[in-house]
Design an enzyme around this catalytic site. Sequence first.
Site, PDB file in Angstrom:
ATOM      1  N   LYS A  84      58.233 -77.879 -31.785  1.00 44.59           N
ATOM      2  CA  LYS A  84      57.654 -77.429 -33.061  1.00 44.59           C
ATOM      3  C   LYS A  84      57.990 -78.389 -34.185  1.00 44.59           C
ATOM      4  CE  LYS A  84      58.270 -72.487 -32.175  1.00 44.59           C
ATOM      5  NZ  LYS A  84      59.236 -71.385 -32.250  1.00 44.59           N
ATOM      6  N   LYS A 124      60.508 -83.174 -24.665  1.00 43.46           N
ATOM      7  CA  LYS A 124      59.863 -81.858 -24.703  1.00 43.46           C
ATOM      8  C   LYS A 124      58.903 -81.745 -25.897  1.00 43.46           C
ATOM      9  CE  LYS A 124      61.989 -78.373 -26.530  1.00 43.46           C
ATOM     10  NZ  LYS A 124      62.806 -77.234 -26.948  1.00 43.46           N
ATOM     11  N   LYS A 184      71.124 -80.243 -32.094  1.00 45.57           N
ATOM     12  CA  LYS A 184      70.779 -79.861 -33.471  1.00 45.57           C
ATOM     13  C   LYS A 184      71.868 -80.209 -34.477  1.00 45.57           C
ATOM     14  CE  LYS A 184      67.156 -76.513 -32.826  1.00 45.57           C
ATOM     15  NZ  LYS A 184      66.641 -75.198 -33.117  1.00 45.57           N
TER      16      LYS A 184
HETATM   17  P1  TYM Z   1      61.608 -70.898 -29.184  1.00 50.09           P
HETATM   18  O1  TYM Z   1      61.091 -70.144 -30.361  1.00 50.09           O
HETATM   19  O2  TYM Z   1      62.096 -72.282 -29.393  1.00 50.09           O
HETATM   20  O3  TYM Z   1      60.515 -70.964 -28.051  1.00 50.09           O
HETATM   21  C1  TYM Z   1      59.843 -69.815 -27.579  1.00 50.09           C
HETATM   22  C2  TYM Z   1      59.636 -69.919 -26.077  1.00 50.09           C
HETATM   23  O4  TYM Z   1      58.871 -71.094 -25.770  1.00 50.09           O
HETATM   24  C3  TYM Z   1      59.520 -71.858 -24.765  1.00 50.09           C
HETATM   25  N1  TYM Z   1      59.231 -73.289 -25.012  1.00 50.09           N
HETATM   26  C4  TYM Z   1      58.627 -74.091 -24.129  1.00 50.09           C
HETATM   27  N2  TYM Z   1      58.178 -73.885 -22.891  1.00 50.09           N
HETATM   28  C5  TYM Z   1      57.593 -74.928 -22.244  1.00 50.09           C
HETATM   29  N3  TYM Z   1      57.453 -76.172 -22.796  1.00 50.09           N
HETATM   30  C6  TYM Z   1      57.891 -76.425 -24.041  1.00 50.09           C
HETATM   31  N4  TYM Z   1      57.749 -77.635 -24.577  1.00 50.09           N
HETATM   32  C7  TYM Z   1      58.520 -75.360 -24.766  1.00 50.09           C
HETATM   33  N5  TYM Z   1      59.055 -75.256 -26.006  1.00 50.09           N
HETATM   34  C8  TYM Z   1      59.489 -73.987 -26.141  1.00 50.09           C
HETATM   35  C9  TYM Z   1      61.001 -71.544 -24.951  1.00 50.09           C
HETATM   36  O5  TYM Z   1      61.724 -71.806 -23.769  1.00 50.09           O
HETATM   37  C10 TYM Z   1      60.964 -70.076 -25.310  1.00 50.09           C
HETATM   38  O6  TYM Z   1      60.913 -69.286 -24.153  1.00 50.09           O
HETATM   39  N6  TYM Z   1      66.230 -69.193 -28.262  1.00 50.09           N
HETATM   40  C11 TYM Z   1      64.818 -68.885 -28.133  1.00 50.09           C
HETATM   41  C12 TYM Z   1      64.424 -67.627 -28.882  1.00 50.09           C
HETATM   42  C13 TYM Z   1      65.197 -66.405 -28.507  1.00 50.09           C
HETATM   43  C14 TYM Z   1      65.076 -65.687 -27.286  1.00 50.09           C
HETATM   44  C15 TYM Z   1      65.951 -64.572 -27.422  1.00 50.09           C
HETATM   45  C16 TYM Z   1      64.347 -65.881 -26.120  1.00 50.09           C
HETATM   46  C17 TYM Z   1      66.086 -65.739 -29.299  1.00 50.09           C
HETATM   47  N7  TYM Z   1      66.530 -64.632 -28.647  1.00 50.09           N
HETATM   48  C18 TYM Z   1      66.108 -63.658 -26.381  1.00 50.09           C
HETATM   49  C19 TYM Z   1      64.503 -64.962 -25.081  1.00 50.09           C
HETATM   50  C20 TYM Z   1      65.372 -63.866 -25.218  1.00 50.09           C
HETATM   51  C21 TYM Z   1      64.028 -70.035 -28.730  1.00 50.09           C
HETATM   52  O7  TYM Z   1      64.521 -70.831 -29.469  1.00 50.09           O
HETATM   53  O8  TYM Z   1      62.703 -70.016 -28.432  1.00 50.09           O
END
Ligand code: TYM
Length: 328
Positions: free
Chosen positions: A195, A192, A111
Amino acid sequence: MAKIFSGVQPTSIPTLGNYLGAMRNFATLQEGNECIYCIVDEHAITVPQDPKEIQSNIHSLAALYLAMGIDPKRSILFIQSEVPCHAQLGWIMQCTSYMGELERMTQFKDKSKGKQAIPAGLLTYPPLMAADILLYQTDLVPVGADQKQHLELTRDLAERFNNKYGDVFTMPEPYIPPVGARIMSLAEPTKKMSKSDANRKATIFTLDSEKDIIKKIKSATTDDEATVRYDRETKPGISNLLDIFSLCSGTSLDELVAKYQGKGYGEFKTDVAEAVVSMIKPIQERYNNLIESKELDEILDEGADKAYSIAKKTLTKAEAALGIGRHN
Ligand code: TYM
């Protein structure tokens, strides 16, 4: 009974990757466990966000959590910025982290690449995530594969703190599903599904119309072999569609491969699209009923109160262990 915590950023409408990799497991884990789910809006602002858009995404994400099966009678659903303990323990976790380990995080490197002015929050994103998890004495964190490194850091920070100041935090484990942990881009299946992909055909969003879902899957990148078989290395596009198909239909990969022997990619893609639409449609119907309801605010208010009362206990314990503030 395990304690479960996870979060999703309100940076857009959740993608099919978010759902298959993480959010679908949020609902199933409610059975027999204590679950806490969060809209991590403070993480979202580590990169600039349009205020109106993020407000709207927060509401949509809350409604989608419920539409995807989160039951507010059994689980806590809340917004991160409404529970100040997250930022407070986030600071303590920053003070527990080393610059070197934060700079080595893949997400930070990706990023910040090519940026002139890198927001400090991008670097300190993982200690805030560690705080989210550790505040609730979490046992299991359902996430996709891309969050594995952040979970490892969370464990390192918890261990470092506990070793120095006494047993304050539970050691959390990641819960990464065997299939679906890494749903790939439809346009470039070695990347991957994300979003923020500039190519709108690369990503299915969970509120996409039926027509758009069909169009995106029909235009998904495949290969010239014209044989439906699973091989992530040489057939990443077809393998990704097989994963999606299997998860959306509940049919095993082997059964699907057998079913499409001797059939072309056209028929296969039509059926993948149909499976995705039938899985997403009921979620969208529930979403449409929820998004305008007053109930949503009540659930989020109650969720923030309940989350606060748990989080505050851990924060006080951590502050007392550090000797900051007043403790008798
Ligand atoms: P975020 O918002 O990017 O994504 C949410 C969840 O979706 C999963 N994910 C995927 N799984 C499979 N294939 C994909 N292409 C894909 N893209 C996203 C992510 O692994 C995630 O589980 N850092 C985290 C948010 C967060 C969090 C936390 C998660 C903040 N605090 C505490 C767990 C516990 C994030 O950016 O998720």
